[in-house]
Write a protein that holds these residues in place. Structure first.
Motif, PDB file in Angstrom:
ATOM      1  N   GLU A  97     -40.138 -92.094 -34.791  1.00  0.00           N
ATOM      2  CA  GLU A  97     -40.032 -93.627 -34.875  1.00  0.00           C
ATOM      3  C   GLU A  97     -41.239 -94.234 -35.695  1.00  0.00           C
ATOM      4  O   GLU A  97     -40.838 -95.071 -36.433  1.00  0.00           O
ATOM      5  N   GLY A 116     -43.451-101.212 -34.048  1.00  0.00           N
ATOM      6  CA  GLY A 116     -43.901-100.739 -35.317  1.00  0.00           C
ATOM      7  C   GLY A 116     -44.728-102.168 -35.996  1.00  0.00           C
ATOM      8  O   GLY A 116     -45.588-101.401 -36.553  1.00  0.00           O
ATOM      9  N   ALA A 117     -44.058-103.143 -36.119  1.00  0.00           N
ATOM     10  CA  ALA A 117     -44.604-104.165 -36.772  1.00  0.00           C
ATOM     11  C   ALA A 117     -45.950-104.425 -36.118  1.00  0.00           C
ATOM     12  O   ALA A 117     -46.935-104.715 -36.760  1.00  0.00           O
ATOM     13  N   TRP A 142     -38.533-101.793 -33.716  1.00  0.00           N
ATOM     14  CA  TRP A 142     -38.971-102.425 -34.957  1.00  0.00           C
ATOM     15  C   TRP A 142     -40.267-103.256 -34.748  1.00  0.00           C
ATOM     16  O   TRP A 142     -41.132-103.188 -35.240  1.00  0.00           O
ATOM     17  N   ARG A 153     -48.534-101.964 -37.359  1.00  0.00           N
ATOM     18  CA  ARG A 153     -48.862-101.961 -38.461  1.00  0.00           C
ATOM     19  C   ARG A 153     -49.901-103.113 -38.617  1.00  0.00           C
ATOM     20  O   ARG A 153     -50.858-102.927 -39.479  1.00  0.00           O
ATOM     21  N   THR A 183     -40.791 -93.526 -39.261  1.00  0.00           N
ATOM     22  CA  THR A 183     -39.737 -94.444 -39.724  1.00  0.00           C
ATOM     23  C   THR A 183     -39.926 -96.054 -40.081  1.00  0.00           C
ATOM     24  O   THR A 183     -39.743 -96.470 -41.008  1.00  0.00           O
ATOM     25  N   TYR A 184     -41.078 -96.289 -39.278  1.00  0.00           N
ATOM     26  CA  TYR A 184     -41.331 -97.620 -39.132  1.00  0.00           C
ATOM     27  C   TYR A 184     -42.649 -97.853 -40.014  1.00  0.00           C
ATOM     28  O   TYR A 184     -43.281 -98.605 -40.199  1.00  0.00           O
TER      29      TYR A 184
END
Length: 75
Positions: A37, A8-9, A5, A12, A40-41
């Motif tokens: 993944e 992914g953050a 997670w 982004r 997903t993120y």
């Protein structure tokens, strides 16, 4: 390899910073599980499905093609 997670953050956040500077984020040679993944993120939602390339050579070819001046075919 995987993306959690926080990874992914971070991607982004980096995407937003790069976009502000006119830089497009793309990925090359992404393993299927990593791509899942990123989906997903919601990274894929940001960068677009066309931001994934099979190889670095494919990225370079796409970049070079984009840099070519458009030819005017109108007569």
């Amino acid at each position: 390899d995987d993306v959690d997670w926080s990874g992914g953050a971070t991607i982004r956040q980096s995407f937003g910073q790069l976009k502000e500077r006119g830089v497009r984020l793309v990925f090359a040679e992404v393993a299927g599980n990593v791509r899942a993944e990123l989906d997903t993120y919601e990274v894929t939602k940001l960068v677009g499905t066309d931001a994934y390339y099979s190889s670095v050579a494919a990225v370079l070819a796409a970049f070079e093609q984009k840099q070519q001046p458009a030819t005017d075919t109108a007569t």
